[in-house]
Design an enzyme around this catalytic site. Structure first.
Site, short mmCIF file in Angstrom:
data_model
loop_
_atom_site.label_atom_id
_atom_site.label_comp_id
_atom_site.label_asym_id
_atom_site.label_seq_id
_atom_site.Cartn_x
_atom_site.Cartn_y
_atom_site.Cartn_z
N GLY A 120 26.04 54.40 -7.19
CA GLY A 120 27.43 54.14 -7.52
C GLY A 120 28.16 55.44 -7.78
CG LEU A 121 28.58 57.34 -11.04
CD1 LEU A 121 27.82 58.54 -11.55
CD2 LEU A 121 29.68 56.97 -12.00
CB CYS A 122 31.05 56.63 -4.46
SG CYS A 122 30.04 55.17 -4.29
N GLY A 123 33.81 55.56 -6.69
CA GLY A 123 35.11 54.91 -6.59
C GLY A 123 34.99 53.54 -5.97
#
Lengths: 355, 132
Positions: A120-123
């Protein structure tokens, strides 16, 4: 320093002032002191977070460069393949091609290959693809067509596995860089599905690498292939196989930007004297699986580049937010600190004047 | 005069070197190519190609594709290629036996198609190390 000296002064004042006043002052002081420490701790954690998000952004930027190189490395293969495909196609008529991969059948069952990221952590990257998949699946089921999912990337797999209304055929994980082995495994799966007639159409949902800021998921028809190697999306818009768009991450005026250039492969005719060891139809039969593999790998590479760009953006925003939060927290802390000093000073003055 | 052999996979150029002779595993049998061969295009099955420089034969496992011979330039495009250095002898043999039994036990069209692929690939890799 000032705080300590004030405390000492207060201690001496304590001896001179009435008891109830002292305890109230002490309680007051303690509340204020704990609050400042909490804020300081909070500022520390926010600045750590900022360091981490900045580092993640730089790592993602470095990886985009690598993803670019992978696309560039794959170009000689793609160019040569397109040249030969064109040349061979000129030697045969379209009706003659009878490779199982170009078979157009009435569509009763569709396989959707969904490309998401592993982390994750990709908008909104993973979310956009997933939403698009759900919409497409609903659309197809509304037309009475059976839908099965092939999830590439852990995020998509986890999401759809939790929803029993989706029929997941298989899941694949991509890892750091999509390699030919993984593309081959996925291609084998959809090849077997299509050739054994368990599905009549295979569509690929992935994010095209458009720019650093926006990335939009597209739905592309993988199978059935067209004998000339055209790449079509579901609305029937086809792009010639010889035209390609190559993207490049560069800097312009100190900012990272994505430039893309259209490249057209020169497709000249074959020699008239070229011997075809097998029938042109058989040769096209051998070329098409190669084409499937190459375009699948290319799509995976683009999807990875989009994911990295989205992560760069998200982490950059997070760093900016962390910076702002730190500023406002510091301001609060300073104000509290100054208020406390003022209170202590005024107490000292009050205590001194009462003597 | 020598041949210039260039083997490409979708993610990189696998081999780009000179050779004296090359034997290709085509769909219609083994085919040898020497210098000054007439221009030719052929589909390649999953198998082993032998490349000779002087008197050294180098086996390379090719996982299906095609080959184009033109003016002493042999261009081979394949799904995947492996040379002897990256294949372990025991592991290749075990994989080959497993793939063989799986193919014999497969049921249904889809399983058979998949199992045939795996078997052919395992056989190609095994043949590469068996030669040495």
């Amino acid at each position: 320093m000032q705080a300590l000296s004030c405390k000492k002064a207060l201690g001496s004042v304590q001896a001179f002032t009435a008891r109830p006043q002292t305890s109230v002052k002490r309680a007051n002081l303690q509340v204020v002191a704990v609050s400042i420490k909490e804020v300081r701790v909070r500022i520390g954690s926010v600045s750590n977070t900022k360091k981490i998000t900045e580092a993640m952004k730089l790592v993602a930027a470095a990886k985009v460069r690598r993803a670019q190189e992978a696309v560039v490395n794959g170009r000689p293969f793609a160019e040569n393949l397109v040249k030969v495909l064109y040349g061979v196609n000129q030697r045969l008529r379209v009706e003659d091609v009878d490779s199982p991969l170009v078979a157009q059948r009435p569509v009763k069952s569709v396989a959707l290959v969904v490309v998401t990221g592993d982390r994750g952590l990709c908008g909104g990257y993973n979310n956009f693809v997933i939403k698009k998949t759900e919409a497409r699946a609903k659309e197809l089921e509304g037309m009475g067509i059976n839908v099965r999912l092939i999830c590439v990337g852990r995020k998509g797999g986890v999401y759809f596995r939790r929803r029993p209304q989706y029929n997941i055929e298989s899941t694949f994980e991509v890892g750091q860089q999509p390699t030919i082995k993984e593309a081959q495994a996925i291609a084998d799966d959809i090849f077997a599905d299509f050739v054994s007639q368990e599905v009549d159409k295979v569509e690929l949902i992935y994010t095209k690498f458009v720019s650093l800021i926006s990335g939009s998921p597209v739905i592309q028809t993988l199978l059935p292939l067209s004998p000339s190697g055209e790449v079509c999306d579901i609305n029937g818009n086809c792009v010639d196989a010889a035209e390609d768009e190559v993207f490049k991450l560069t800097t312009r005026e100190g900012q990272l930007v994505v430039e893309s250039e259209q490249v057209r492969t020169a497709t000249d005719d074959f020699d008239a004297g070229l011997i075809f060891e097998q029938d042109p139809v058989q040769i096209v039969d051998a070329l098409l699986p190669l084409y499937l593999n190459a375009s699948l790998l290319r799509s995976l590479q683009e999807a990875l580049a989009s994911e990295l760009a989205a992560r760069m953006n998200a982490m950059s925003n997070a760093s900016d937010n962390a910076g702002e939060l730190k500023k406002s927290l510091s301001r609060i802390m300073n104000r509290k600190r100054q208020a406390r000093i003022t209170t202590e000073l005024s107490e000292i003055v009050a205590g001194a004047s009462s003597v | 005069m020598t041949l210039q052999v260039c083997i490409m996979t979708p993610d990189r150029i696998f081999w780009n070197d000179q050779a004296d002779e090359i034997i290709l595993p085509t769909n219609t049998g083994q085919m040898g190519v020497l210098t000054n061969h007439a221009p030719l295009i052929t589909a390649l099955d999953i198998g082993v190609t032998l490349i000779r420089s002087n008197s050294n034969w180098n086996p390379v496992a090719l996982m299906g594709g095609f080959a184009l011979v033109k003016q002493n330039q042999v261009t081979i495009l394949v799904n995947e290629a492996e040379s002897a250095q990256t294949i372990g002898v025991d592991e290749a043999e075990i994989a080959f036996q497993e793939a063989k039994t799986k193919l014999e036990q497969s049921q249904g069209e889809k399983q058979r198609v998949e199992a045939t692929f795996v078997f052919k690939r395992a056989r190609a890799r095994y043949q590469v190390v068996k030669q040495l």
